[in-house]
Each structure stands twice: as C-alpha cells, then as structure tokens.
Design a protein around this motif. Sequence first.
Motif, mmCIF file in Angstrom:
data_model
loop_
_atom_site.group_PDB
_atom_site.id
_atom_site.type_symbol
_atom_site.label_atom_id
_atom_site.label_comp_id
_atom_site.label_asym_id
_atom_site.label_seq_id
_atom_site.Cartn_x
_atom_site.Cartn_y
_atom_site.Cartn_z
ATOM 1 N N ASN A 62 0.826 -1.194 0.000
ATOM 2 C CA ASN A 62 0.000 0.000 0.000
ATOM 3 C C ASN A 62 0.874 1.263 0.000
ATOM 4 O O ASN A 62 0.604 2.215 -0.731
ATOM 5 C CB ASN A 62 -0.903 -0.079 1.235
ATOM 6 N N SER A 63 1.933 1.249 0.788
ATOM 7 C CA SER A 63 2.832 2.405 0.876
ATOM 8 C C SER A 63 3.612 2.591 -0.421
ATOM 9 O O SER A 63 3.817 3.722 -0.879
ATOM 10 C CB SER A 63 3.795 2.235 2.050
ATOM 11 N N TYR A 64 4.048 1.483 -1.013
ATOM 12 C CA TYR A 64 4.747 1.565 -2.296
ATOM 13 C C TYR A 64 3.821 2.140 -3.369
ATOM 14 O O TYR A 64 4.222 3.010 -4.143
ATOM 15 C CB TYR A 64 5.269 0.184 -2.727
ATOM 16 N N TRP A 65 2.594 1.638 -3.404
ATOM 17 C CA TRP A 65 1.614 2.109 -4.385
ATOM 18 C C TRP A 65 1.382 3.609 -4.216
ATOM 19 O O TRP A 65 1.381 4.370 -5.186
ATOM 20 C CB TRP A 65 0.336 1.319 -4.190
ATOM 21 N N MET A 66 1.194 4.056 -2.962
ATOM 22 C CA MET A 66 1.007 5.474 -2.678
ATOM 23 C C MET A 66 2.207 6.274 -3.186
ATOM 24 O O MET A 66 2.058 7.304 -3.857
ATOM 25 C CB MET A 66 0.829 5.699 -1.172
ATOM 26 N N PHE A 70 2.458 9.285 -5.865
ATOM 27 C CA PHE A 70 2.967 10.600 -5.476
ATOM 28 C C PHE A 70 4.081 11.075 -6.405
ATOM 29 O O PHE A 70 4.180 12.257 -6.706
ATOM 30 C CB PHE A 70 3.499 10.582 -4.041
ATOM 31 N N PHE A 71 4.933 10.164 -6.830
ATOM 32 C CA PHE A 71 6.093 10.556 -7.627
ATOM 33 C C PHE A 71 5.943 10.235 -9.114
ATOM 34 O O PHE A 71 6.892 10.389 -9.880
ATOM 35 C CB PHE A 71 7.364 9.951 -7.041
ATOM 36 N N GLY A 72 4.752 9.768 -9.512
ATOM 37 C CA GLY A 72 4.437 9.624 -10.922
ATOM 38 C C GLY A 72 5.052 8.442 -11.644
ATOM 39 O O GLY A 72 5.061 8.426 -12.873
ATOM 40 N N VAL A 78 7.520 -0.867 -16.788
ATOM 41 C CA VAL A 78 8.720 -1.635 -16.451
ATOM 42 C C VAL A 78 8.935 -2.668 -17.556
ATOM 43 O O VAL A 78 10.058 -2.935 -17.959
ATOM 44 C CB VAL A 78 8.555 -2.320 -15.073
ATOM 45 N N THR A 79 7.846 -3.260 -18.002
ATOM 46 C CA THR A 79 7.805 -4.127 -19.184
ATOM 47 C C THR A 79 6.627 -3.624 -20.006
ATOM 48 O O THR A 79 5.886 -2.745 -19.545
ATOM 49 C CB THR A 79 7.588 -5.617 -18.803
ATOM 50 N N PRO A 80 6.419 -4.172 -21.190
ATOM 51 C CA PRO A 80 5.269 -3.683 -21.981
ATOM 52 C C PRO A 80 3.916 -3.814 -21.280
ATOM 53 O O PRO A 80 2.995 -3.050 -21.564
ATOM 54 C CB PRO A 80 5.321 -4.552 -23.245
ATOM 55 N N THR A 81 3.786 -4.753 -20.340
ATOM 56 C CA THR A 81 2.491 -4.948 -19.683
ATOM 57 C C THR A 81 2.494 -4.631 -18.189
ATOM 58 O O THR A 81 1.438 -4.650 -17.561
ATOM 59 C CB THR A 81 2.013 -6.401 -19.868
ATOM 60 N N ILE A 82 3.646 -4.336 -17.609
ATOM 61 C CA ILE A 82 3.753 -4.083 -16.172
ATOM 62 C C ILE A 82 4.186 -2.645 -15.936
ATOM 63 O O ILE A 82 5.200 -2.199 -16.475
ATOM 64 C CB ILE A 82 4.748 -5.062 -15.511
ATOM 65 N N THR A 83 3.408 -1.941 -15.106
ATOM 66 C CA THR A 83 3.770 -0.566 -14.751
ATOM 67 C C THR A 83 4.350 -0.539 -13.340
ATOM 68 O O THR A 83 4.318 -1.547 -12.626
ATOM 69 C CB THR A 83 2.531 0.355 -14.803
ATOM 70 N N GLY A 84 4.833 0.602 -12.949
ATOM 71 C CA GLY A 84 5.391 0.763 -11.608
ATOM 72 C C GLY A 84 4.400 0.397 -10.516
ATOM 73 O O GLY A 84 4.763 -0.193 -9.501
ATOM 74 N N LYS A 85 3.135 0.724 -10.719
ATOM 75 C CA LYS A 85 2.107 0.398 -9.729
ATOM 76 C C LYS A 85 1.950 -1.111 -9.574
ATOM 77 O O LYS A 85 1.729 -1.609 -8.468
ATOM 78 C CB LYS A 85 0.773 1.024 -10.137
ATOM 79 N N HIS A 86 2.084 -1.850 -10.661
ATOM 80 C CA HIS A 86 1.924 -3.306 -10.607
ATOM 81 C C HIS A 86 2.973 -3.974 -9.716
ATOM 82 O O HIS A 86 2.740 -5.088 -9.237
ATOM 83 C CB HIS A 86 1.975 -3.917 -12.007
ATOM 84 N N PHE A 92 1.954 -7.651 -1.906
ATOM 85 C CA PHE A 92 0.577 -8.146 -1.733
ATOM 86 C C PHE A 92 0.561 -9.672 -1.832
ATOM 87 O O PHE A 92 -0.050 -10.353 -1.018
ATOM 88 C CB PHE A 92 -0.367 -7.580 -2.809
ATOM 89 N N LEU A 93 1.225 -10.222 -2.844
ATOM 90 C CA LEU A 93 1.246 -11.670 -3.042
ATOM 91 C C LEU A 93 2.048 -12.396 -1.974
ATOM 92 O O LEU A 93 1.711 -13.532 -1.612
ATOM 93 C CB LEU A 93 1.754 -12.003 -4.447
ATOM 94 N N LEU A 94 3.092 -11.752 -1.445
ATOM 95 C CA LEU A 94 3.828 -12.359 -0.325
ATOM 96 C C LEU A 94 2.912 -12.513 0.886
ATOM 97 O O LEU A 94 2.902 -13.556 1.543
ATOM 98 C CB LEU A 94 5.060 -11.530 0.035
ATOM 99 N N GLY A 95 2.144 -11.484 1.186
ATOM 100 C CA GLY A 95 1.192 -11.559 2.299
ATOM 101 C C GLY A 95 0.146 -12.632 2.065
ATOM 102 O O GLY A 95 -0.167 -13.414 2.968
ATOM 103 N N LEU A 96 -0.374 -12.688 0.855
ATOM 104 C CA LEU A 96 -1.352 -13.724 0.517
ATOM 105 C C LEU A 96 -0.726 -15.110 0.623
ATOM 106 O O LEU A 96 -1.341 -16.045 1.145
ATOM 107 C CB LEU A 96 -1.893 -13.486 -0.892
ATOM 108 N N GLY A 97 0.517 -15.243 0.170
ATOM 109 C CA GLY A 97 1.214 -16.526 0.259
ATOM 110 C C GLY A 97 1.388 -16.991 1.697
ATOM 111 O O GLY A 97 1.225 -18.182 1.998
ATOM 112 N N ILE A 98 1.699 -16.069 2.583
ATOM 113 C CA ILE A 98 1.841 -16.407 4.011
ATOM 114 C C ILE A 98 0.517 -16.921 4.564
ATOM 115 O O ILE A 98 0.476 -17.925 5.277
ATOM 116 C CB ILE A 98 2.354 -15.188 4.809
ATOM 117 N N LEU A 99 -0.579 -16.246 4.224
ATOM 118 C CA LEU A 99 -1.888 -16.693 4.711
ATOM 119 C C LEU A 99 -2.285 -18.037 4.110
ATOM 120 O O LEU A 99 -2.814 -18.905 4.814
ATOM 121 C CB LEU A 99 -2.956 -15.645 4.421
#
Length: 118
Positions: A62-66, A70-72, A78-86, A92-99
């Motif tokens: 959440n903090s990374y996404w924010m 903030f910094f655009g 990063v790749t043709p289909t992945i942006t910085g937000k992704h 998120f997936l690490l947390g889901l993996g732990i659960l």
Amino acid sequence: MENTHILFWLLKDIAWCMVWRPLGLAMVVPTLGIAIVIAWRTRAYASELAHNLAIVFWITANSYWMTSEFFGFDTVHVTPTITGKHLALVPFLLGLGILLYYYLVTKPRENRAATATL
C-alpha cells in the motif's frame, strides 16, 4: 499499540487520498514500524504471526503504491504490460502466500496435532 497503529494507517491513507505527500510519506514509518512490532510480539502464535505478517506486507504494498502515485512512476512501464504500480503486487502476493501457507499447511498440522493428543 494496535489502536495507534490504526490511527497512523488512517492518516496515511487520508493523506494519500488528498495527495498530501509529506504527511503520507511520514506516516509510512510509524504505520509500518508498529505493524512490524506487532508481528514480532505475536511470533509465538502461528495464526497471529501469519495474519500480522500479511498486514506488514499489505502496508508495504500500500505504501509503495502510494509512493508510486505521489512521484508519478505508477504509470511508467517496467515491461510492456507491467507498470510501476503493478510492482505493489509483489508484497501483496507475499502476504497472501503467508496466509495460504498458514491455512493450507500450518493450521491443518496444528489440528492434527491437537486431535492426536486427545
């Protein structure tokens, strides 16, 4: 401590919503810091630790996404289909993996051990 944690988390997210960069960025440290302390304090209990670690990774994502917004760099490719937000998907997936590990492996093991001692 948990109540203070919620206060900092709400302040961070309100600052994000209102695009108040200094406050949003400043609230990352206490929000994430308290989440880490809570996870550490509950480390003796697998269920609590798993959920609290998931929260640590959720706040991290959440903090990374924010920050990316903030910094655009949220829309920078990063790749043709992945942006910085992704990239927020990683924590998120690490947390889901732990659960998932807790509910699919640890909890059934605990249940079997409890049944065996009866």
